[in-house]
Scaffold this motif. Sequence first.
Motif, PDB file in Angstrom:
ATOM      1  N   LEU A 119      35.681 -10.678-105.677  1.00  0.00           N
ATOM      2  CA  LEU A 119      35.048 -10.583-106.988  1.00  0.00           C
ATOM      3  C   LEU A 119      34.908  -9.114-107.362  1.00  0.00           C
ATOM      4  CD1 LEU A 119      33.758 -12.274-109.233  1.00  0.00           C
ATOM      5  CD2 LEU A 119      31.580 -12.045-108.049  1.00  0.00           C
ATOM      6  N   GLU A 120      35.452  -8.766-108.519  1.00  0.00           N
ATOM      7  CA  GLU A 120      35.467  -7.380-108.984  1.00  0.00           C
ATOM      8  C   GLU A 120      34.602  -7.260-110.234  1.00  0.00           C
ATOM      9  OE1 GLU A 120      38.738  -4.162-110.774  1.00  0.00           O
ATOM     10  OE2 GLU A 120      39.349  -6.175-110.155  1.00  0.00           O
ATOM     11  N   PHE A 121      33.808  -6.197-110.307  1.00  0.00           N
ATOM     12  CA  PHE A 121      32.974  -5.942-111.477  1.00  0.00           C
ATOM     13  C   PHE A 121      33.106  -4.476-111.853  1.00  0.00           C
ATOM     14  CE2 PHE A 121      28.484  -5.269-113.217  1.00  0.00           C
ATOM     15  CZ  PHE A 121      28.844  -5.715-114.476  1.00  0.00           C
ATOM     16  N   ASN A 122      33.516  -4.214-113.098  1.00  0.00           N
ATOM     17  CA  ASN A 122      33.755  -2.839-113.531  1.00  0.00           C
ATOM     18  C   ASN A 122      32.722  -2.336-114.523  1.00  0.00           C
ATOM     19  OD1 ASN A 122      34.475  -3.992-116.050  1.00  0.00           O
ATOM     20  ND2 ASN A 122      36.561  -4.309-115.311  1.00  0.00           N
ATOM     21  N   GLY A 123      31.599  -3.019-114.611  1.00  0.00           N
ATOM     22  CA  GLY A 123      30.566  -2.615-115.551  1.00  0.00           C
ATOM     23  C   GLY A 123      30.618  -3.361-116.859  1.00  0.00           C
ATOM     24  N   THR A 172      36.120   0.476-119.921  1.00  0.00           N
ATOM     25  CA  THR A 172      34.769   0.384-119.366  1.00  0.00           C
ATOM     26  C   THR A 172      34.270   1.728-118.887  1.00  0.00           C
ATOM     27  OG1 THR A 172      33.389  -0.816-117.768  1.00  0.00           O
ATOM     28  CG2 THR A 172      35.544  -0.091-117.019  1.00  0.00           C
ATOM     29  N   VAL A 173      32.959   1.826-118.822  1.00  0.00           N
ATOM     30  CA  VAL A 173      32.261   2.875-118.074  1.00  0.00           C
ATOM     31  C   VAL A 173      31.383   2.143-117.071  1.00  0.00           C
ATOM     32  CG1 VAL A 173      30.514   4.665-118.163  1.00  0.00           C
ATOM     33  CG2 VAL A 173      32.277   4.574-119.911  1.00  0.00           C
ATOM     34  N   PRO A 174      31.600   2.323-115.771  1.00  0.00           N
ATOM     35  CA  PRO A 174      30.825   1.572-114.775  1.00  0.00           C
ATOM     36  C   PRO A 174      29.383   2.065-114.683  1.00  0.00           C
ATOM     37  CG  PRO A 174      32.325   3.083-113.694  1.00  0.00           C
ATOM     38  CD  PRO A 174      32.646   3.158-115.157  1.00  0.00           C
ATOM     39  N   GLU A 175      28.602   1.703-115.690  1.00  0.00           N
ATOM     40  CA  GLU A 175      27.185   2.059-115.731  1.00  0.00           C
ATOM     41  C   GLU A 175      26.385   0.788-115.491  1.00  0.00           C
ATOM     42  OE1 GLU A 175      23.924   3.477-115.454  1.00  0.00           O
ATOM     43  OE2 GLU A 175      25.330   5.040-116.107  1.00  0.00           O
ATOM     44  N   TYR A 176      25.547   0.800-114.426  1.00  0.00           N
ATOM     45  CA  TYR A 176      24.874  -0.422-113.998  1.00  0.00           C
ATOM     46  C   TYR A 176      23.370  -0.371-114.213  1.00  0.00           C
ATOM     47  CZ  TYR A 176      29.398  -0.867-111.710  1.00  0.00           C
ATOM     48  OH  TYR A 176      30.742  -0.937-111.467  1.00  0.00           O
TER      49      TYR A 176
END
Length: 913
Positions: A38-42, A638-642
């Motif tokens: 499972l991949e999450f890029n923000g 995307t910008v991976p801002e969490y």
Amino acid sequence: MPPIVKYSKEVYNAGIQNWMISQDNQRFMYFANNEGLLEFNGSKWILNPSPNETIIRSVKCINDRIYTGAFMEFGYWERASNGELYYTSLSNSIKSKIKDDEQFWGIFPFDNWILFQSLEKIYAYNTKSKSFTIIQPKSTINKAFKTANGIYFQTKDGLFEIDQGKSKLFLSNQIINQNKLITIFETTNGLLLVTQKQGIYQYRNGVLTKFVTDIDAQIQQSNIYSSQLLSDQSIALGSISNGIFIVSKEGKKLYHITQNSGLSNNTALSLFEDLDKNLWIGLDNGINCLNVKSPINSYLDNTGVLGAIYTSVTHDNKLYIGTNQGLFYKDLNSSSKFEFVQNTKGQVWSLFSYQNTLFCGHDSGTFIVNGANANLIFVGSGTWNFEPYGPNSNYILQGNYNGISVLEKKPNGWVYKNKIKGFDYSSKHFEIIDKKEVYVSHEYKGVYRFTVDPLLTKATNITKFKNPKKGKNAGLVKYNNHIYYASKEGVFKLNTSTRTFKKDKALSTIFQNEEYVTGKMIVDKSNKLWFFTKNYIHYYSSGKLSSELKKNSLPIPSSLTNSMPGYENILQLEDNNYLIGTTDGYYILKNDDFKFNTNKVSIFRIANTVVNEKPINLSIAEAVAVSHDQNNIAFHFTVPEYDKYINAEYQYKLDGLNDEWSEWTFNSQVVFENLPAGDYTFSVRAKVANTISDNIATFSFVIKKPWYANTFAKLFYLVLLMVLGYYIHKLYTQYHEKLHQKIIAENNILLELKELENEQKIMKIKNEQLIQDVDKKNKELAVSTMNLIKKTELLNIIKGDLKSSTDSTTNRSIKSVISTINKNVKEENTWNVFKEAFDSADNNFLKKVKENHPALTPNDLRLCAYLRLNLSSKEIAPLLNISVRSIEIKRYRLRKKMNLPHEMGLVEYLLAI
């Protein structure tokens, strides 16, 4: 408590027995899942199905590869040019050495080696030589661990270390042998060993000692399952049933976060700290992200006791909050629980601290609060808010449900004085100018102004403003001695000299692009003016060198603050720390720390979309060319801002279609449809917390021309056009030649007709000329004939005179003359002369008459000739030497011979021949 971002619906089959978490250099997150990787890029969650449909047990990002371990399988994933992840197996070459039912639970990089740990063995893969070294302990491996200087694993026999490709015993004692190790951390004070039930131990210089913490008793009851050493050397511990604990490097408890305080549940299966210092937690039913370094700390009321917070204030070193459940308080800067203030059950609209007195605007009226007690001083319609009637005044105006009333300070305290008569509308927002003019904003009626008398008893000169218009959740506030009104139409400023509102263009920009939620405005202790919009919290401050207001924006959306529209509230606690109330608690904003990483924006997927077909991912590594019928291009970026309270904004443009940047948007994808053939460059940039990304991500591509528009087609079209042009020119020439010949023929015919017409005209002229000549000759003939007649008459007269004067028989001379006259007046001679002249003039008239009437005698023909000359009977008689009567008889006889009908005249007939 730090904010918690919850992911549950976004992840696939979250209820699994174990999570493993890792992050790559781009800050993309990866989770081992029972469905795959499972991949999450923000911006987007992407599931990459696991190889051989096995459950992935471990994941580790190393350089540009994502290594995973699964059931009898391990290998790595690499990103292809189109952005998708593709799997390469490393275990296929050693399948014979992998035991049935062997699963790989840990992955560790060390120098040039990648280690895959199962319960039976450790497989060390050399990335340079592509070879394996297998380490097989005598007993089952409970767990393996990596530190900066070594690889360790625990079995029932103790803790072992891998040295030169072989295992050797590192530590064996009762604590280690009888307690399952969760993690080993390396610190400046040696190794920290986290056990499942006995807490944390420190190993240094061969000595194992207890690392004492504030939570040792809770650890023994909580059953620790996961742990993580954080970047500030604090330790996060995940339990099976009691959430997570975070302790400082000295062992002090920093946080205890459970389901009651915001976790999705209390079972923390895995912990991972990302590059931005966020703590990721793999739970039984989802994934949570704890923003440990966030400038926002939240207080979440999951019990519902507090309710929605409408107002807050600090007073006597206590924090008071007013909610829809009543008034609550606690000691300021303490972690104690809120206590309920007696007698305040119901809705608290406002809190006002003035001259060491705390006023509470309540649905039941007005209270004065003393610690845990509240005394009702005004009973009647509810109280919205309070405004002092001037600096240090002993009078306070309070806005009520049915107008404005007055509180007065007496020696024994504040008391209700009176209601201001004449104005009976609800006064939720009102302001006072110069102790006489009061401005009131009514949500459903608009803005009013009235004048209050010095005794504060009566309202006069009540005026309702036509503009600005009323608006839902509108607000009114006084800032820098100016009245401002805010609604969906914008922000309006009062001109005190003209008493009119004028739109403030600068402030009104915050409500553009459908940003409006509420017109509520708040002025804090530092003289900042706060606004709350859909995606931001804005505040304005006075400029130091000019009167212009300086704008600052915090990208905190209203959906995350969860405030009640129209009842937003913010309290300045100290310096730049602010309390913002929500519907389920509040959060503390440290404005000075509101700075975020300027992460790079990246394009992670480009898809070619065709109607009713599956999108085709294009290469993002290099420029591509697509066919003309695949001209719908979707870009995902995307910008991976969490961070929970931060949403990245994006701005893009497509050179070749539109060279202007788009408006800022929170949408992380855009689709361009029906692009015409040509060269394009897509550019995107991001903005996080008002800071634009360091980079601009670009991608160039070409939409090919259709086959009928390429170079060869154009060449063919050119040749075809030339051939067609040639034949068209030829046909055109032929056509015009035929047309020319036709025109020539028509012109020739016209010329011939013209010539005939001219000939006819000439003929007519000639005929007219001939007729004139004939007429002339006829006239001449007539004249000649008349002359002959006169001559003959004269000669006959002379002859008669001669005969009568003498005896012709006796005078020879006279006889000779008479004989001469007789010779010259012979009828034949006269006729012959006349006939010759007449035939010459009239084209054989006599011949034609003779042919038509053969029975005519010469005398008849002579008469016809004379009649054609239109001579009268009297004129003809001398020529024939007969009487007129004889002429008439001759004419009658001539008609008979010619058989002329009675109605036709003789002369008319002769003229027609």
